[in-house]
Motif scaffolding. Structure first.
Motif, PDB file in Angstrom:
ATOM      1  N   UNK A  19      16.886  -7.064  13.672  1.00 41.31           N
ATOM      2  CA  UNK A  19      16.289  -5.972  14.520  1.00 41.31           C
ATOM      3  C   UNK A  19      15.133  -6.604  15.268  1.00 41.31           C
ATOM      4  N   UNK A  20      15.202  -5.941  16.556  1.00 40.54           N
ATOM      5  CA  UNK A  20      14.144  -6.366  17.522  1.00 40.54           C
ATOM      6  C   UNK A  20      12.653  -5.731  17.033  1.00 40.54           C
ATOM      7  N   UNK A  21      11.623  -6.372  17.132  1.00 34.80           N
ATOM      8  CA  UNK A  21      10.595  -5.939  16.914  1.00 34.80           C
ATOM      9  C   UNK A  21       9.303  -6.574  17.983  1.00 34.80           C
ATOM     10  N   UNK A  22       8.726  -5.785  18.409  1.00 39.72           N
ATOM     11  CA  UNK A  22       7.299  -6.376  19.366  1.00 39.72           C
ATOM     12  C   UNK A  22       5.948  -5.987  18.769  1.00 39.72           C
ATOM     13  N   UNK A  23       5.337  -7.094  18.487  1.00 40.29           N
ATOM     14  CA  UNK A  23       3.941  -6.842  17.704  1.00 40.29           C
ATOM     15  C   UNK A  23       2.889  -7.428  18.593  1.00 40.29           C
ATOM     16  N   UNK A  24       1.835  -6.763  18.846  1.00 35.73           N
ATOM     17  CA  UNK A  24       0.713  -7.127  19.634  1.00 35.73           C
ATOM     18  C   UNK A  24      -0.260  -7.525  18.718  1.00 35.73           C
ATOM     19  N   UNK A  25      -0.796  -8.647  18.627  1.00 34.49           N
ATOM     20  CA  UNK A  25      -2.006  -9.142  17.854  1.00 34.49           C
ATOM     21  C   UNK A  25      -3.242  -9.076  18.751  1.00 34.49           C
ATOM     22  N   UNK A  26      -4.084  -8.367  18.120  1.00 35.98           N
ATOM     23  CA  UNK A  26      -5.238  -8.231  19.078  1.00 35.98           C
ATOM     24  C   UNK A  26      -6.451  -8.750  18.291  1.00 35.98           C
ATOM     25  N   UNK A  27      -7.034  -9.712  18.692  1.00 39.71           N
ATOM     26  CA  UNK A  27      -8.098 -10.591  18.195  1.00 39.71           C
ATOM     27  C   UNK A  27      -9.495 -10.070  18.778  1.00 39.71           C
ATOM     28  N   UNK A  28     -10.237  -9.410  18.192  1.00 39.19           N
ATOM     29  CA  UNK A  28     -11.399  -8.457  18.649  1.00 39.19           C
ATOM     30  C   UNK A  28     -12.685  -9.434  19.212  1.00 39.19           C
ATOM     31  N   UNK A  29     -12.267 -10.614  19.801  1.00 38.39           N
ATOM     32  CA  UNK A  29     -13.259 -11.337  20.429  1.00 38.39           C
ATOM     33  C   UNK A  29     -12.667 -12.123  21.274  1.00 38.39           C
ATOM     34  N   UNK A  30     -13.446 -12.941  22.185  1.00 41.08           N
ATOM     35  CA  UNK A  30     -12.814 -13.644  23.264  1.00 41.08           C
ATOM     36  C   UNK A  30     -12.116 -14.780  22.900  1.00 41.08           C
ATOM     37  N   UNK A  31     -10.867 -15.038  22.951  1.00 43.93           N
ATOM     38  CA  UNK A  31     -10.211 -16.579  22.736  1.00 43.93           C
ATOM     39  C   UNK A  31      -9.651 -17.138  23.743  1.00 43.93           C
ATOM     40  N   UNK A  32      -9.621 -18.298  23.730  1.00 43.62           N
ATOM     41  CA  UNK A  32      -8.951 -19.270  24.800  1.00 43.62           C
ATOM     42  C   UNK A  32      -7.348 -19.270  24.723  1.00 43.62           C
ATOM     43  N   UNK A  59       7.500 -15.142  10.771  1.00 45.54           N
ATOM     44  CA  UNK A  59       8.405 -13.964  11.236  1.00 45.54           C
ATOM     45  C   UNK A  59       9.588 -13.987  11.099  1.00 45.54           C
ATOM     46  N   UNK A  60      10.129 -12.779  10.474  1.00 39.92           N
ATOM     47  CA  UNK A  60      11.434 -12.241  10.723  1.00 39.92           C
ATOM     48  C   UNK A  60      12.254 -12.523  12.063  1.00 39.92           C
ATOM     49  N   UNK A  61      13.664 -13.013  11.908  1.00 41.65           N
ATOM     50  CA  UNK A  61      14.177 -13.229  13.116  1.00 41.65           C
ATOM     51  C   UNK A  61      14.209 -11.767  14.027  1.00 41.65           C
TER      52      UNK A  61
END
Length: 494
Positions: free
Chosen positions: A1-14, A29-31
């Protein structure tokens, strides 16, 4: 199954830090899961409530854009659960925070849990972890928070001295938490090294921020949202995971036709489900004597599943008969429908209601609620009326819809339909009712996959394996007859 997940780090990251986070989560992650990682421009740290509040508006903007851009879920990658509750009011895709997800899973794998955090100038448990758990009403099994000092906290450092310094400090605090009485540990900082690097040595379940990814994947696959609206209704596609689940049905009632085929829609391709039914069991479990009757069957089949190299056991009953006993004798995860669906419902809404076929099972359901410690999140039970002659008989969708609407009027934010095989009905009702509808059996199967994918099982401190005392062994040797049924609990032949 296709899944798109956005991970938001709530601070500045390089860019390098974002790549490292993506690489770490991607290894679990699963395929078919696509992960993107982004940070915020206006925040340098999130070590206090004020910093979290400053970060929240920008987090909300990114969450709204994520939904518009076709993402299936958003993760707030910080143990303050920055922006999680507010974002759920604004978007219709799942929003997952690590503190909430970790606490829910910790309640499934052990009776007591502690947090390991960062901070030496203030007690982080007192300032934000315990208040958050109280808000979520998941604090009953919370024991303590331990923290390493900031001078020993190194994020994504490749210096072996830094890595060893942080690991040594973490191990020391973990041992203090175990001395506090914890049976499960939560690494309550996304900058800590993976839990798998510590769990082998400490021999207890350790949960880290990776659980947010697995919960997000599970919610997407179950077509559930942490908001009031359902997510898109599509069937599973290819996603090999190579695991075996033994599904125990502790009743003798006729099974729904094509049950296995329907169950496979909720699991990954490559997940094998084998059904074992208690042919001498009661037609249904609606009283304590019926629970007592089926528990020996569950214990024996769970132990047999482990010997047959199954990866997990699921008990198909919402009253969770024999759940704790099976966990005592098994190393593999044992999942109950009632526990898993109720804890998952806590992530989907502030209060949940359960729709029952009739009122006879209500005392057992409410006893299970109290045992898990969810009295503050449990709202009500409602009844369909007379139980059908066959468990899989088609329920009246009009009556079911009426009871769901009544539960929503009472304040229910998530609904559990306690009829494990009503797949077609709950799929159609989801399109009408704007609250999450949970099917206990599909939820339990998905949680079994989650546990397997991150190599997590139940704490043996909470569920210790039975040991036959030495004096009983000597006594047993003196007995001429050894047909003692409980010997299999200790690894002895019956």
């Amino acid at each position: 199954m296709k899944r798109r997940i956005l991970v938001i780090v709530p601070l500045f990251v390089t860019r390098e830090e974002a790549t490292n986070i993506k690489k770490l989560l991607g290894s679990y992650a699963w395929d078919g899961t696509e992960i993107d990682v982004t940070g915020l421009q206006g925040n340098i740290a999130v070590n206090s409530r004020s910093e979290a509040d400053i970060a929240t508006p920008e987090f909300l903007d990114l969450a709204i854009k994520a939904e518009k851009n076709g993402y299936d879920a958003v993760i707030s990658y910080c143990y303050l659960d920055v922006g999680v509750d507010v974002a759920r009011e604004l978007v219709n895709i799942p929003i997952v925070g690590p503190l909430e997800a970790s606490a829910i899973v910790a309640n499934m794998v052990g009776r007591r849990f502690s947090m390991i955090s960062v901070g030496d100038m203030y007690p982080p448990g007192e300032f934000y972890i315990l208040p958050r758990l109280r808000t979520l009403r998941l604090d009953r099994n919370y024991i303590s928070t331990r923290g390493i000092g900031f001078e020993k906290f190194f994020v994504f450092s490749e210096d072996i001295r830094h890595i060893e310094t942080m690991r040594t400090a973490l191990m020391a605090e973990c041992r203090k938490a175990l001395a506090d009485g914890a049976h499960v540990l939560i690494l309550a900082c996304t900058g800590f090294p993976p839990a798998r690097s510590l769990s082998d040595e400490l021999k207890v379940p350790i949960i880290d921020a990776v659980i947010t990814l697995k919960v997000a994947e599970a919610l997407i696959d179950l077509k559930l949202s942490t908001n009031k609206s359902p997510v898109n209704d599509q069937c599973q596609e290819e996603n090999p995971t190579k695991m075996r689940i033994k599904l125990l049905i502790p009743t003798s009632a006729d099974l729904e036709p094509n049950l296995l085929e329907k169950l496979r829609r909720f699991v990954n391709d490559g997940t094998e489900i084998d059904i074992v039914q208690f042919e001498k069991g009661p037609e249904s479990i609606r009283s304590t004597p019926e629970v007592v009757k089926v528990v020996p069957f569950i214990i024996r089949e769970a132990l047999s599943a482990e010997r047959e190299r199954y990866n997990a056991v699921v008990i198909s009953s919402s009253v969770d008969p024999g759940l704790e006993s099976a966990r005592e004798i098994c190393e593999i995860p044992v999942i109950g429908l009632g526990e898993s669906s109720m804890l998952l419902a806590c992530m989907l809404g502030t209060r949940f209601s359960i729709i029952l076929p009739d009122g006879q099972v209500q005392p057992l359901i409410e006893k299970n609620v109290r045992k898990i410690g969810l009295e503050k999140r449990f709202l009500s039970t409602r009844f369909m009326g007379k139980r059908p002659k066959r468990k899989w008989s088609k329920l009246d969708p009009v009556k079911l819809l009426h009871e769901i609407e009544k539960a929503v009027e009472e304040g229910g934010k998530a609904i559990i339909i306690d009829e494990a095989t009503t797949f077609k009905i709950d799929q159609s009702i989801r399109k009408i009712v704007k609250v999450p509808i949970l099917n206990p059996l599909s939820a339990a199967l998905k949680m079994a996959e989650v546990f397997h994918s991150i190599n997590l099982s139940h704490s043996k401190l909470s569920y210790p394996k039975p040991v036959l005392p030495h004096y009983h062994k000597k006594r047993l040797e003196r007995l001429k007859r050894k047909s003692i049924q409980s010997l299999f609990l200790y690894g002895e032949n019956t």
